[in-house]
Write an enzyme that holds these catalytic residues in place. Structure first.
Site, short mmCIF file in Angstrom:
data_model
loop_
_atom_site.label_atom_id
_atom_site.label_comp_id
_atom_site.label_asym_id
_atom_site.label_seq_id
_atom_site.Cartn_x
_atom_site.Cartn_y
_atom_site.Cartn_z
N ASP A 43 0.93 -1.15 0.08
CA ASP A 43 0.08 0.00 -0.06
C ASP A 43 0.74 1.28 -0.07
O ASP A 43 1.96 1.06 0.15
CB ASP A 43 -1.17 0.06 1.39
CG ASP A 43 -0.35 -0.62 2.45
OD1 ASP A 43 0.92 -0.51 2.54
OD2 ASP A 43 -1.01 -0.86 3.47
N ASN A 64 -7.38 -2.69 14.28
CA ASN A 64 -8.80 -2.78 13.87
C ASN A 64 -8.80 -4.16 12.83
O ASN A 64 -10.04 -4.43 12.34
CB ASN A 64 -9.49 -1.65 13.37
CG ASN A 64 -8.70 -1.42 11.94
OD1 ASN A 64 -7.88 -1.94 11.50
ND2 ASN A 64 -9.27 -0.19 11.27
N HIS A 90 -7.27 -4.71 10.18
CA HIS A 90 -7.03 -4.38 8.67
C HIS A 90 -5.68 -5.08 8.13
O HIS A 90 -4.79 -5.38 9.06
CB HIS A 90 -6.81 -3.05 8.38
CG HIS A 90 -5.70 -2.14 8.72
ND1 HIS A 90 -5.67 -0.73 9.02
CD2 HIS A 90 -4.46 -2.51 8.90
CE1 HIS A 90 -4.51 -0.29 9.51
NE2 HIS A 90 -3.73 -1.34 9.27
N GLU A 93 -9.63 -1.67 5.39
CA GLU A 93 -10.12 -1.50 6.61
C GLU A 93 -11.57 -2.41 6.89
O GLU A 93 -11.88 -3.10 5.89
CB GLU A 93 -10.76 0.00 6.69
CG GLU A 93 -9.37 0.86 6.47
CD GLU A 93 -8.46 1.12 7.66
OE1 GLU A 93 -8.65 0.08 8.41
OE2 GLU A 93 -7.83 2.25 7.66
C1 F6R Z 1 1.50 -1.35 5.92
C2 F6R Z 1 0.26 -2.09 6.17
C3 F6R Z 1 -0.47 -2.17 7.25
C4 F6R Z 1 0.15 -2.18 8.74
C5 F6R Z 1 -0.59 -2.12 9.99
C6 F6R Z 1 0.29 -2.71 11.06
O1 F6R Z 1 2.05 -1.48 4.59
O2 F6R Z 1 -0.16 -2.50 5.22
O3 F6R Z 1 -1.44 -3.04 7.32
O4 F6R Z 1 0.92 -3.59 8.43
O5 F6R Z 1 -1.27 -1.06 9.92
O6 F6R Z 1 1.27 -1.57 11.25
P1 F6R Z 1 2.28 -1.45 12.44
O7 F6R Z 1 3.19 -2.50 12.08
O8 F6R Z 1 2.87 -0.13 12.44
O9 F6R Z 1 1.58 -1.66 13.74
#
Ligand code: F6R
Length: 238
Positions: A70, A133, A135, A140
């Site tokens: 992403d 959450n 995701h 989301e």
């Molecule tokens: C990042 C992504 C997100 C993260 C998730 C966890 O490329 O796709 O899904 O993996 O938000 O983020 P952290 O590791 O910062 O808690």
């Protein structure tokens, strides 16, 4: 339909070591493998492990190709809060990828990303983190399990979680993300979850019901997904 295989380890470093070992084993068997990569705090020790392995000659990325999950939309090129900048800082600039081998999705043409992944032969191993959450990527809660790469609006909780990368500016409201269907098309998936803030999401991902309320619960549609959780992140599993 099976629940993802769960591996529980002591701490974030041990969780990263499991993910790093999977990547190294794949590249030993298939140096031209296609890696699906992620950003975020969970990935930092994983990227450190990959950089260390490359520096000691234990792996080469020279033939590998990568597709990140992403990217925010609307940021100027090189914005330090962008995932492209994160990837350069934590991995790309420190290892031996060939020019043009690394890719992030482009908000101007999201559908081209799925075409490019397919043209590369599909993703061999997709690394995932998980949002508080539930995701995966920026899919989301409520995201369609068949979704492909597309523009999405970020949940308020996600914008709060990611605020530190942009402070004092606001976090962008939109992003481009691989869809859940794009992620599930990878040949293998390793989701890494560390810290108590992920405990509820991990429990929901592995809970009795698969539901769009927890996008990570879609991993049970995949035949070879594993979840690597440290003790804190595994703390809510019944
Ligand atoms: C990042 C992504 C997100 C993260 C998730 C966890 O490329 O796709 O899904 O993996 O938000 O983020 P952290 O590791 O910062 O808690």
């Amino acid at each position: 339909m099976t629940r993802p295989h769960l591996i529980v380890v002591d701490d974030p470093e041990a969780a990263a070591a499991v993910a790093v070992a999977r990547v190294l084993a794949l590249l030993a068997a298939k140096p031209w493998a296609v890696l699906g990569l992620a950003t975020g705090e969970t990935m930092r020790p994983i990227h450190r492990g990959l950089v260390g392995a490359c520096q000691r000659g234990a792996v080469s990325f020279a033939q590998a190709r990568t597709f990140n999950l992403d990217e925010y939309t609307g940021l100027r090129p090189g914005h330090p809060g962008s995932f492209a900048a994160f990837m350069r800082r934590t991995l790309f600039d420190a290892v031996d990828f060939a020019p043009g081998a690394t890719h992030l999705p482009d908000g101007d043409d999201p559908a081209a990303y799925d075409t490019a992944i397919a043209a590369a032969g599909g993703i061999d191993l997709q690394l995932l983190g998980i949002g508080g959450n539930g995701h995966i990527g920026f899919n989301e809660p409520g995201s369609d399990f068949a979704s492909r790469t597309r523009i999405v609006r970020l949940a308020a909780a996600t914008r709060i979680d990611n605020a530190a990368s942009f402070a004092p500016d606001p976090v962008p409201e939109q992003a481009v993300t691989m869809g859940i269907g794009t992620i599930l098309a990878a040949r293998s998936i390793v989701l890494v979850a560390t810290g108590a803030a992920k405990a509820q999401a991990v429990a929901a991902a592995l809970g009795p019901a698969m539901s769009p309320d927890c996008p990570a619960s879609a991993l049970r549609l995949h035949p070879a997904a594993i979840i690597v959780a440290d003790r804190a992140a595994a703390g809510g599993i019944k």
